[in-house]
Design a protein around this motif. Structure first.
Motif, mmCIF file in Angstrom:
data_model
loop_
_atom_site.group_PDB
_atom_site.id
_atom_site.type_symbol
_atom_site.label_atom_id
_atom_site.label_comp_id
_atom_site.label_asym_id
_atom_site.label_seq_id
_atom_site.Cartn_x
_atom_site.Cartn_y
_atom_site.Cartn_z
ATOM 1 N N LEU A 537 45.073 47.951 27.653
ATOM 2 C CA LEU A 537 45.710 47.374 28.847
ATOM 3 C C LEU A 537 44.684 47.070 29.939
ATOM 4 C CD1 LEU A 537 49.009 49.484 29.141
ATOM 5 C CD2 LEU A 537 48.733 47.163 28.277
ATOM 6 N N ILE A 538 43.766 47.975 30.162
ATOM 7 C CA ILE A 538 42.773 47.763 31.216
ATOM 8 C C ILE A 538 41.871 46.575 30.872
ATOM 9 C CG2 ILE A 538 40.766 48.767 32.389
ATOM 10 C CD1 ILE A 538 43.471 49.861 33.316
ATOM 11 N N ASN A 539 41.481 46.442 29.603
ATOM 12 C CA ASN A 539 40.649 45.297 29.206
ATOM 13 C C ASN A 539 41.382 43.979 29.423
ATOM 14 O OD1 ASN A 539 38.447 46.869 28.488
ATOM 15 N ND2 ASN A 539 39.094 47.088 26.338
ATOM 16 N N GLU A 540 42.687 43.966 29.130
ATOM 17 C CA GLU A 540 43.484 42.752 29.358
ATOM 18 C C GLU A 540 43.516 42.410 30.846
ATOM 19 O OE1 GLU A 540 47.340 43.290 27.739
ATOM 20 O OE2 GLU A 540 46.674 43.248 25.641
ATOM 21 N N ARG A 541 43.736 43.450 31.675
ATOM 22 C CA ARG A 541 43.800 43.213 33.128
ATOM 23 C C ARG A 541 42.453 42.744 33.668
ATOM 24 N NH1 ARG A 541 47.687 45.284 36.409
ATOM 25 N NH2 ARG A 541 46.563 43.995 37.908
ATOM 26 N N ILE A 542 41.372 43.364 33.242
ATOM 27 C CA ILE A 542 40.041 42.973 33.736
ATOM 28 C C ILE A 542 39.698 41.563 33.272
ATOM 29 C CG2 ILE A 542 37.576 43.482 33.531
ATOM 30 C CD1 ILE A 542 38.238 46.433 33.659
ATOM 31 N N LYS A 543 40.125 41.204 32.049
ATOM 32 C CA LYS A 543 39.899 39.851 31.542
ATOM 33 C C LYS A 543 40.598 38.828 32.439
ATOM 34 C CE LYS A 543 40.427 37.032 27.360
ATOM 35 N NZ LYS A 543 40.926 37.003 25.950
ATOM 36 N N GLU A 544 41.839 39.127 32.840
ATOM 37 C CA GLU A 544 42.587 38.234 33.735
ATOM 38 C C GLU A 544 41.901 38.146 35.100
ATOM 39 O OE1 GLU A 544 46.494 39.807 33.904
ATOM 40 O OE2 GLU A 544 46.953 39.380 31.806
ATOM 41 N N LEU A 545 41.430 39.284 35.613
ATOM 42 C CA LEU A 545 40.759 39.292 36.919
ATOM 43 C C LEU A 545 39.447 38.509 36.864
ATOM 44 C CD1 LEU A 545 41.404 43.004 37.992
ATOM 45 C CD2 LEU A 545 42.342 40.958 39.082
ATOM 46 N N ASN A 546 38.715 38.608 35.758
ATOM 47 C CA ASN A 546 37.482 37.817 35.606
ATOM 48 C C ASN A 546 37.793 36.320 35.610
ATOM 49 O OD1 ASN A 546 35.654 39.934 35.527
ATOM 50 N ND2 ASN A 546 35.879 40.225 33.315
ATOM 51 N N ASN A 547 38.880 35.966 34.957
ATOM 52 C CA ASN A 547 39.298 34.559 34.932
ATOM 53 C C ASN A 547 39.649 34.081 36.342
ATOM 54 O OD1 ASN A 547 40.107 32.028 33.829
ATOM 55 N ND2 ASN A 547 42.236 32.737 33.777
ATOM 56 N N GLU A 548 40.401 34.937 37.082
ATOM 57 C CA GLU A 548 40.778 34.601 38.457
ATOM 58 C C GLU A 548 39.541 34.508 39.348
ATOM 59 O OE1 GLU A 548 43.927 36.089 41.890
ATOM 60 O OE2 GLU A 548 43.526 37.365 40.148
ATOM 61 N N LEU A 549 38.593 35.402 39.152
ATOM 62 C CA LEU A 549 37.355 35.408 39.938
ATOM 63 C C LEU A 549 36.589 34.099 39.732
ATOM 64 C CD1 LEU A 549 35.760 37.438 41.768
ATOM 65 C CD2 LEU A 549 34.471 38.062 39.725
ATOM 66 N N LYS A 550 36.511 33.669 38.488
ATOM 67 C CA LYS A 550 35.807 32.431 38.154
ATOM 68 C C LYS A 550 36.491 31.224 38.787
ATOM 69 C CE LYS A 550 34.294 29.717 34.126
ATOM 70 N NZ LYS A 550 34.310 29.641 32.642
ATOM 71 N N ILE A 551 37.835 31.196 38.723
ATOM 72 C CA ILE A 551 38.594 30.068 39.281
ATOM 73 C C ILE A 551 38.403 29.991 40.791
ATOM 74 C CG2 ILE A 551 40.927 29.193 39.690
ATOM 75 C CD1 ILE A 551 41.677 30.291 36.917
ATOM 76 N N VAL A 552 38.483 31.138 41.478
ATOM 77 C CA VAL A 552 38.325 31.155 42.947
ATOM 78 C C VAL A 552 36.918 30.712 43.329
ATOM 79 C CG1 VAL A 552 38.305 32.622 45.010
ATOM 80 C CG2 VAL A 552 40.086 32.931 43.284
ATOM 81 N N GLU A 553 35.916 31.170 42.605
ATOM 82 C CA GLU A 553 34.530 30.780 42.900
ATOM 83 C C GLU A 553 34.345 29.270 42.796
ATOM 84 O OE1 GLU A 553 32.396 33.158 40.098
ATOM 85 O OE2 GLU A 553 31.944 34.746 41.547
ATOM 86 N N GLN A 554 35.068 28.642 41.855
ATOM 87 C CA GLN A 554 34.913 27.203 41.633
ATOM 88 C C GLN A 554 35.766 26.358 42.582
ATOM 89 O OE1 GLN A 554 35.912 26.793 37.485
ATOM 90 N NE2 GLN A 554 33.882 27.503 36.757
ATOM 91 N N THR A 555 36.710 26.980 43.245
ATOM 92 C CA THR A 555 37.612 26.240 44.147
ATOM 93 C C THR A 555 36.907 25.937 45.460
ATOM 94 O OG1 THR A 555 39.534 27.314 43.151
ATOM 95 C CG2 THR A 555 39.850 26.275 45.298
ATOM 96 N N ARG A 556 36.970 24.665 45.881
ATOM 97 C CA ARG A 556 36.302 24.238 47.115
ATOM 98 C C ARG A 556 37.253 24.210 48.318
ATOM 99 N NH1 ARG A 556 32.851 19.056 44.755
ATOM 100 N NH2 ARG A 556 31.628 20.233 43.209
ATOM 101 N N ASP A 557 38.543 24.113 48.035
ATOM 102 C CA ASP A 557 39.522 23.990 49.121
ATOM 103 C C ASP A 557 39.765 25.365 49.767
ATOM 104 O OD1 ASP A 557 41.634 23.489 50.808
ATOM 105 O OD2 ASP A 557 42.657 22.133 49.405
ATOM 106 N N LYS A 558 39.029 25.629 50.853
ATOM 107 C CA LYS A 558 39.145 26.922 51.535
ATOM 108 C C LYS A 558 40.513 27.108 52.181
ATOM 109 C CE LYS A 558 34.179 27.369 52.489
ATOM 110 N NZ LYS A 558 33.156 27.531 53.534
#
Length: 702
Positions: A537-558
């Motif tokens: 369960l923790i690996n699944e959650r961390i995988k989702e958070l890594n995906n979210e982290l990557k998406i936010v980093e790439q988003t330019r619209d502050k």
């Protein structure tokens, strides 16, 4: 009732004198027993003197002569008379007969009978410790005294009404706790000096009684002599229509001696500074206690809805038969007692907060002054004693409310489901207040379910609103991924909220499984249970958070990031990393527990405490549930129209024209309010009302 002198110039003690000659009355001895209306005239003049803050003249048209009236004195020993003299605090029946014989001898010799009255200011007697401070009783006596005087002034006079008012005043006044022995002692200590100053010899004799039947406590004294010592004077008298000159002993007493007698009485009653402070502390405690008990008759509907709610529930569950006392453990009283307990706690926490704090502080100071006497006793526990006093006060408050409810005619059948209109914050407080009571699990479970339901409804509305706000942003290359990711998150949260608004028994197995997955996926790291923090369960959650982290980093619209997360991009990235850290620590604790290495968890728990101690954060601007056990903050909902808002506002304010009202009036007003709200008839309106109140509260907090 706050107790004080009736005016700056009001006397502490009033002393009046009147005398009878041997020929002016049929028998002196009747003054030992009873004379009716003429006795009250002097007292009436004294009462008027206190009210007008003046010292009366020594002479009155009528004189006092009743000394042994059962309606005026408190005498628990039936073998004695209640009268006192130079040698006895409660003379016997045989001594009374001897006194009558002396009076008859003195009258036969042509001597006078003097009848002084000594009356005291109530505040003065409290200050010197003669009268026990009882603000409730003093307030009642004050009101009954006004009723009695008003009845006497009515024209034409109503004898029955006057008698009933007088009797009620006497009954209440005789309930006072008075140190009669102290009053008797100061007279016994000073009467001899006064009589000697007037030239009386050893043949003089006197007696007196303490009367408690009027607003002002007073003493009736009488004295005469067995052989003439007074200067004889020639006095004109009317006999059978003719004026003749008779010789009688001088009756008037010197004003300076009367003033000295009064001064001696005053100073004999005065106390030292230490005792005065002790009495003042006791009075302060009593004042604050009375303020709390009196203030409960006025409840502000607009600001303290929980007080009204608890009273309504107390009344609904109150047994209809038998006597009810707050200390009762009757099974039928259990539910009502739980709500009543909750009311008392809410009252001292809100409406009566200032008086309750003042009462507690005054009680501490009072008990601290006693501590020196008990300093050698290891069992002397100041905090425990203060708590005991607080509990006694709360019990008195609860019993007062039981009486108020029983006096009120409440048509409980006309109330709607008033709990439907409680918001999350109020429901949290109710659950907390009822937690330590003996309320049934069924009854308390109702509020736990309503609280859970209110959270879910707030969640649903919150994420629906965010979905609508998300559509305001165009699909651009720099924000498409985040928009798609967050949209799916919000839809999952809405589905979870909808599932949580339904009892489990109505869900299918498939729906229960979906609900479980949504809960695991969307529970914050801080609320994620350690017992579920397995590697998978923790690996699944961390995988989702890594995906979210990557998406936010790439988003330019502050602007879109701030709208979604309610924080700047840098803070969002930090918060996501913090989520990962917490989940990692919980996973380590889980594994340590599985491998019987619990001793290694101490460092890990300290790390969690350190993270939790930092400034709180919530992803997606999700402020609708705080991490504390009490008082959630609900996000502002703006998706209902202005017409609805105005209508709801009118419903809430219709009965709010007066800020405070008596308990009976509060009940009646709330009946109309709840009846009006029930007429809205659908759950959407109820939900809108709750959310509006929650929104208003958050707006104030912001």
């Amino acid at each position: 009732m706050r107790f004080k002198k009736e005016g700056n110039n009001s006397p502490e003690i009033i002393v009046t004198f009147k005398f009878e000659t041997s020929t002016s009355v049929e028998s002196f001895s009747r003054y030992v027993d009873y004379s009716d209306r003429e006795s009250a005239v002097v007292v009436d003049n004294i009462e008027q003197a206190f009210e007008n803050h003046e010292e009366p003249e020594p002479d009155f048209e009528k004189m006092i002569g009743y000394m042994k009236r059962g309606t005026a004195i408190v005498n628990k020993d039936e073998r004695r008379t209640g009268l006192f003299s130079e040698h006895s605090n409660n003379i016997s029946i045989d001594e009374l007969e001897e006194l009558k014989e002396k009076l008859n001898q003195g009258q036969a010799l042509g001597n006078n009978l003097w009848n002084p009255v000594v009356s005291f200011d109530v505040a003065f007697l409290i200050r010197v410790g003669v009268l026990e401070y009882n603000p409730e009783l003093e307030e009642k006596i004050d009101q009954l005294d006004k009723v009695f005087k008003a009845a006497e002034k009515e024209k034409p006079k109503n004898s029955k009404k006057i008698y009933q008012a007088k009797k009620a005043l006497e009954v209440a006044a005789k309930k006072r706790v008075v140190d009669q022995d102290k009053l008797k002692f100061v007279v016994q200590s000073n009467m001899g000096k006064f009589l000697r100053s007037e030239g009386f010899d050893e043949s003089v004799f006197w007696w007196g009684s303490v009367h408690l039947n009027t607003k002002h406590i007073h003493m009736h004294l009488s004295f005469s002599e067995l052989k003439p010592t007074r200067k004889m004077m020639e006095v004109p008298k009317e006999v059978n229509g003719k004026t003749i000159i008779v010789r009688e002993p001088r009756g008037k007493l010197k004003k300076k001696n009367i003033a000295k007698f009064k001064s001696n009485l005053y100073h004999s009653l005065e106390v030292d500074e230490e005792k005065r402070l002790k009495i003042e502390r006791e009075v302060k405690v009593g004042m604050h206690r009375q303020a709390i008990l009196s203030g409960v008759n006025k409840v502000s509907k607009d600001n303290f809805s929980l007080c009204n709610f608890y009273l309504l529930e107390t009344a609904k569950h109150l047994p209809k038969e038998g006597k009810i006392n707050y200390q009762s453990n009757r099974k039928e009283f259990r539910e009502s007692k739980a709500y009543l307990t909750a009311f008392v706690e809410e009252y001292v926490r809100t409406i009566g907060k200032d008086d309750y704090i003042a009462f507690t502080e005054a009680t501490k100071k009072q008990l601290e002054s006693y501590k020196e006497s008990y300093s050698r006793n290891p069992k002397y526990n100041l905090e425990k004693l203060v708590t005991e006093r607080q509990n006694v006060l709360k019990a008195s408050l609860a019993n007062k409310m039981i009486k108020e409810i029983q006096k009120s005619s409440i048509d409980l059948g006309r109330y709607g489901e008033d709990s439907d209109f409680l918001n999350s914050k109020e429901l949290e407080q109710i659950v907390e207040d009822l937690k330590d009571t003996k309320i049934s699990s069924k009854e308390s479970g109702k509020y736990k379910w309503l609280l859970k339901l209110s959270y879910a409804e707030a969640d649903e509305q919150n994420f629906k609103q965010k979905l609508r706000e998300l559509e305001h942003f165009e699909d651009l290359k720099g924000n498409t991924d985040l928009k798609k990711f967050v949209k799916q998150k919000f839809q999952e949260q809405i589905s979870l909220a909808q599932f949580e608004q339904m009892p489990n028994y109505v869900l299918t197995l498939e729906e229960k499984e979906r609900k479980r997955k949504f809960q695991q996926k969307n529970t914050s790291a801080r609320n994620f249970p350690i017992k579920s923090a397995s590697d998978i369960l923790i690996n699944e959650r961390i995988k989702e958070l890594n995906n979210e982290l990557k998406i936010v980093e790439q988003t330019r619209d502050k602007g879109m990031i701030k709208s979604i997360y309610q924080m700047e991009k840098k803070q969002v990235l930090s918060s996501i990393n913090k989520e990962k850290t917490i989940l990692g620590i919980k996973n380590q604790i889980y594994n340590n527990n599985q491998n019987e290495k619990r001793s290694d968890n101490k460092v890990l728990f300290n790390q969690l405490k350190e993270i939790y101690g930092e400034k709180s954060y919530n992803l997606y601007g999700n402020h609708y549930r705080s991490n504390s056990k009490r008082f959630s903050k609900v996000s502002k909902i703006n998706d209902f129209n202005n017409q609805e808002k105005n209508q709801l506002k009118m419903n809430r304010l219709m009965s709010g024209k007066s800020s405070y009202r008596h308990f009976q009036e509060v009940i009646d007003k709330n009946q109309k309010i709840f009846q009006g709200l029930v007429s809205l008839s659908n759950s959407d309106r109820k939900r809108v009302e709750r959310l509006k109140r929650q929104s208003d509260e958050e707006e104030k907090e912001r």
